[in-house]
Design a protein around this motif. Structure first.
Motif, mmCIF file in Angstrom:
data_model
loop_
_atom_site.group_PDB
_atom_site.id
_atom_site.type_symbol
_atom_site.label_atom_id
_atom_site.label_comp_id
_atom_site.label_asym_id
_atom_site.label_seq_id
_atom_site.Cartn_x
_atom_site.Cartn_y
_atom_site.Cartn_z
ATOM 1 N N ILE A 33 0.847 -1.182 0.000
ATOM 2 C CA ILE A 33 0.000 0.000 0.000
ATOM 3 C C ILE A 33 0.887 1.238 0.000
ATOM 4 O O ILE A 33 1.824 1.344 0.777
ATOM 5 N N PRO A 42 -4.156 3.564 -1.078
ATOM 6 C CA PRO A 42 -4.707 3.488 0.280
ATOM 7 C C PRO A 42 -6.238 3.552 0.255
ATOM 8 O O PRO A 42 -6.823 4.370 -0.471
ATOM 9 N N ASP A 43 -6.852 2.701 1.034
ATOM 10 C CA ASP A 43 -8.311 2.658 1.102
ATOM 11 C C ASP A 43 -8.829 3.853 1.898
ATOM 12 O O ASP A 43 -8.112 4.453 2.702
ATOM 13 N N ARG A 133 -3.731 11.642 3.739
ATOM 14 C CA ARG A 133 -3.263 10.273 3.483
ATOM 15 C C ARG A 133 -2.605 10.165 2.110
ATOM 16 O O ARG A 133 -1.624 9.469 1.930
ATOM 17 N N TYR A 134 -3.156 10.892 1.133
ATOM 18 C CA TYR A 134 -2.617 10.880 -0.225
ATOM 19 C C TYR A 134 -1.583 11.993 -0.455
ATOM 20 O O TYR A 134 -1.120 12.173 -1.575
#
Length: 172
Positions: A33, A42-43, A133-134
Protein backbone atom coordinates in the motif's frame (compact mmCIF):
# COMPACT_ATOMS: atom_id res chain seq x y z
CA UNK A 1 25.51 -36.99 24.62
CA UNK A 2 27.32 -33.69 24.16
CA UNK A 3 27.41 -34.24 20.39
CA UNK A 4 23.63 -34.82 20.34
CA UNK A 5 22.93 -31.60 22.19
CA UNK A 6 25.24 -29.60 19.92
CA UNK A 7 23.67 -31.22 16.84
CA UNK A 8 20.15 -30.47 18.12
CA UNK A 9 21.02 -26.83 18.84
CA UNK A 10 22.64 -26.41 15.42
CA UNK A 11 19.64 -28.01 13.71
CA UNK A 12 17.26 -25.75 15.62
CA UNK A 13 19.29 -22.69 14.59
CA UNK A 14 19.23 -23.71 10.93
CA UNK A 15 15.47 -24.35 11.03
CA UNK A 16 14.86 -21.00 12.75
CA UNK A 17 17.05 -19.18 10.17
CA UNK A 18 15.15 -20.78 7.26
CA UNK A 19 11.75 -19.96 8.77
CA UNK A 20 12.85 -16.39 9.49
CA UNK A 21 14.15 -15.93 5.95
CA UNK A 22 10.95 -17.30 4.38
CA UNK A 23 8.61 -15.18 6.49
CA UNK A 24 10.67 -12.02 5.89
CA UNK A 25 10.32 -12.48 2.15
CA UNK A 26 6.56 -12.86 2.21
CA UNK A 27 4.92 -9.74 0.79
CA UNK A 28 1.52 -8.96 2.14
CA UNK A 29 -1.01 -6.61 0.62
CA UNK A 30 -0.35 -4.17 3.47
CA UNK A 31 3.31 -4.02 2.44
CA UNK A 32 2.29 -2.87 -1.04
CA UNK A 33 0.00 0.00 0.00
CA UNK A 34 1.39 3.38 -0.98
CA UNK A 35 1.27 6.32 -3.35
CA UNK A 36 3.75 5.23 -6.00
CA UNK A 37 2.95 3.61 -9.34
CA UNK A 38 2.68 -0.12 -8.67
CA UNK A 39 1.36 0.34 -5.12
CA UNK A 40 -2.15 -0.49 -3.97
CA UNK A 41 -3.92 2.82 -3.40
CA UNK A 42 -4.71 3.49 0.28
CA UNK A 43 -8.31 2.66 1.10
CA UNK A 44 -10.73 5.27 2.41
CA UNK A 45 -14.37 5.75 3.22
CA UNK A 46 -16.20 9.06 2.81
CA UNK A 47 -19.65 10.51 2.47
CA UNK A 48 -20.57 11.81 -0.97
CA UNK A 49 -22.32 15.03 -1.89
CA UNK A 50 -25.47 12.89 -2.29
CA UNK A 51 -25.17 11.57 1.28
CA UNK A 52 -24.06 8.07 0.25
CA UNK A 53 -21.04 6.33 1.74
CA UNK A 54 -18.29 5.40 -0.70
CA UNK A 55 -15.34 3.11 0.05
CA UNK A 56 -12.47 2.79 -2.44
CA UNK A 57 -12.02 -0.96 -1.84
CA UNK A 58 -15.65 -1.51 -2.93
CA UNK A 59 -14.50 -0.70 -6.47
CA UNK A 60 -12.06 -3.65 -6.68
CA UNK A 61 -12.61 -5.36 -9.99
CA UNK A 62 -13.19 -2.04 -11.79
CA UNK A 63 -10.86 0.77 -12.88
CA UNK A 64 -11.04 3.97 -10.84
CA UNK A 65 -9.89 7.52 -11.38
CA UNK A 66 -9.30 9.51 -8.17
CA UNK A 67 -9.26 13.26 -8.65
CA UNK A 68 -8.62 15.71 -5.80
CA UNK A 69 -10.07 19.18 -6.42
CA UNK A 70 -11.76 22.30 -5.03
CA UNK A 71 -14.23 24.80 -6.51
CA UNK A 72 -11.84 27.77 -6.14
CA UNK A 73 -9.09 26.06 -8.16
CA UNK A 74 -8.90 27.39 -11.78
CA UNK A 75 -7.12 24.28 -13.19
CA UNK A 76 -9.78 22.10 -11.51
CA UNK A 77 -12.47 24.14 -13.23
CA UNK A 78 -10.74 23.76 -16.59
CA UNK A 79 -10.55 19.95 -16.43
CA UNK A 80 -14.09 19.25 -15.18
CA UNK A 81 -15.88 19.41 -18.59
CA UNK A 82 -13.28 16.99 -20.02
CA UNK A 83 -13.65 14.73 -16.99
CA UNK A 84 -17.44 14.64 -17.43
CA UNK A 85 -17.04 13.77 -21.12
CA UNK A 86 -14.46 11.11 -20.24
CA UNK A 87 -16.84 9.63 -17.66
CA UNK A 88 -19.64 9.44 -20.22
CA UNK A 89 -17.41 7.84 -22.88
CA UNK A 90 -15.79 5.11 -20.74
CA UNK A 91 -16.52 2.55 -18.04
CA UNK A 92 -14.11 4.33 -15.68
CA UNK A 93 -15.42 5.01 -12.19
CA UNK A 94 -14.56 8.55 -11.16
CA UNK A 95 -14.29 9.58 -7.53
CA UNK A 96 -13.77 13.34 -7.68
CA UNK A 97 -12.76 14.02 -4.08
CA UNK A 98 -13.60 17.55 -3.02
CA UNK A 99 -11.18 18.95 -0.45
CA UNK A 100 -14.10 20.35 1.49
CA UNK A 101 -12.11 22.01 4.27
CA UNK A 102 -10.48 24.32 1.71
CA UNK A 103 -13.83 25.62 0.46
CA UNK A 104 -14.97 29.08 1.56
CA UNK A 105 -18.55 27.85 1.65
CA UNK A 106 -19.87 24.27 1.58
CA UNK A 107 -22.76 25.31 -0.70
CA UNK A 108 -20.18 26.20 -3.38
CA UNK A 109 -19.61 22.48 -3.98
CA UNK A 110 -23.23 21.75 -4.88
CA UNK A 111 -23.44 24.86 -7.05
CA UNK A 112 -20.23 23.87 -8.85
CA UNK A 113 -21.56 20.36 -9.54
CA UNK A 114 -24.79 21.83 -10.94
CA UNK A 115 -22.97 24.46 -13.00
CA UNK A 116 -20.76 21.84 -14.66
CA UNK A 117 -23.54 19.22 -14.80
CA UNK A 118 -21.30 16.59 -13.18
CA UNK A 119 -22.76 13.10 -12.85
CA UNK A 120 -19.82 11.15 -11.39
CA UNK A 121 -19.37 10.51 -7.67
CA UNK A 122 -18.22 13.44 -5.51
CA UNK A 123 -16.86 12.28 -2.12
CA UNK A 124 -16.38 15.05 0.45
CA UNK A 125 -13.04 15.01 2.26
CA UNK A 126 -14.14 16.79 5.40
CA UNK A 127 -11.24 17.13 7.78
CA UNK A 128 -8.75 16.58 4.92
CA UNK A 129 -8.19 13.02 6.14
CA UNK A 130 -7.89 11.46 2.68
CA UNK A 131 -6.04 14.48 1.28
CA UNK A 132 -3.45 14.05 4.03
CA UNK A 133 -3.26 10.27 3.48
CA UNK A 134 -2.62 10.88 -0.23
CA UNK A 135 -0.23 13.78 0.55
CA UNK A 136 -2.15 16.13 -1.74
CA UNK A 137 -0.35 19.43 -2.26
CA UNK A 138 -1.10 20.88 -5.67
CA UNK A 139 -4.60 20.44 -6.99
CA UNK A 140 -5.90 18.99 -9.07
CA UNK A 141 -4.09 15.72 -8.44
CA UNK A 142 -5.22 12.57 -10.23
CA UNK A 143 -4.54 8.87 -9.75
CA UNK A 144 -5.70 6.14 -12.11
CA UNK A 145 -6.09 2.69 -10.60
CA UNK A 146 -6.46 -0.59 -12.42
CA UNK A 147 -9.15 -3.10 -11.49
CA UNK A 148 -6.93 -4.47 -8.70
CA UNK A 149 -6.68 -1.07 -7.02
CA UNK A 150 -3.06 -0.64 -8.13
CA UNK A 151 -1.89 2.85 -9.07
CA UNK A 152 -0.96 2.88 -12.76
CA UNK A 153 -0.73 6.65 -13.27
CA UNK A 154 -0.65 9.84 -11.26
CA UNK A 155 -0.27 13.49 -12.18
CA UNK A 156 -0.19 16.84 -10.42
CA UNK A 157 -2.15 19.40 -12.42
CA UNK A 158 -5.07 19.28 -14.83
CA UNK A 159 -5.65 16.64 -17.48
CA UNK A 160 -7.49 17.13 -20.74
CA UNK A 161 -9.76 14.58 -22.38
CA UNK A 162 -7.05 13.17 -24.67
CA UNK A 163 -4.66 12.66 -21.75
CA UNK A 164 -7.39 10.90 -19.76
CA UNK A 165 -8.18 8.62 -22.70
CA UNK A 166 -4.49 7.84 -23.27
CA UNK A 167 -4.04 6.68 -19.66
CA UNK A 168 -7.38 4.86 -19.66
CA UNK A 169 -6.40 2.89 -22.77
CA UNK A 170 -3.18 1.81 -21.06
CA UNK A 171 -5.31 0.16 -18.35
CA UNK A 172 -7.02 -2.07 -20.90
Amino acid sequence: MKKWIISAVLLAMVVWAVIDMVTDNEVTEADNIGLEIGNIAPDFEMETLDGETVKLSDYRGEPVMLNFWATWCPPCRSEMPDMQRFYQDTDMNILAINLTDTEANFEDVGQFVEEYDLTFTIPLDQGNIVGDRYQIRPIPTTYMLDSNGIIQFNVFGPLNYDQMMLEYNKLK
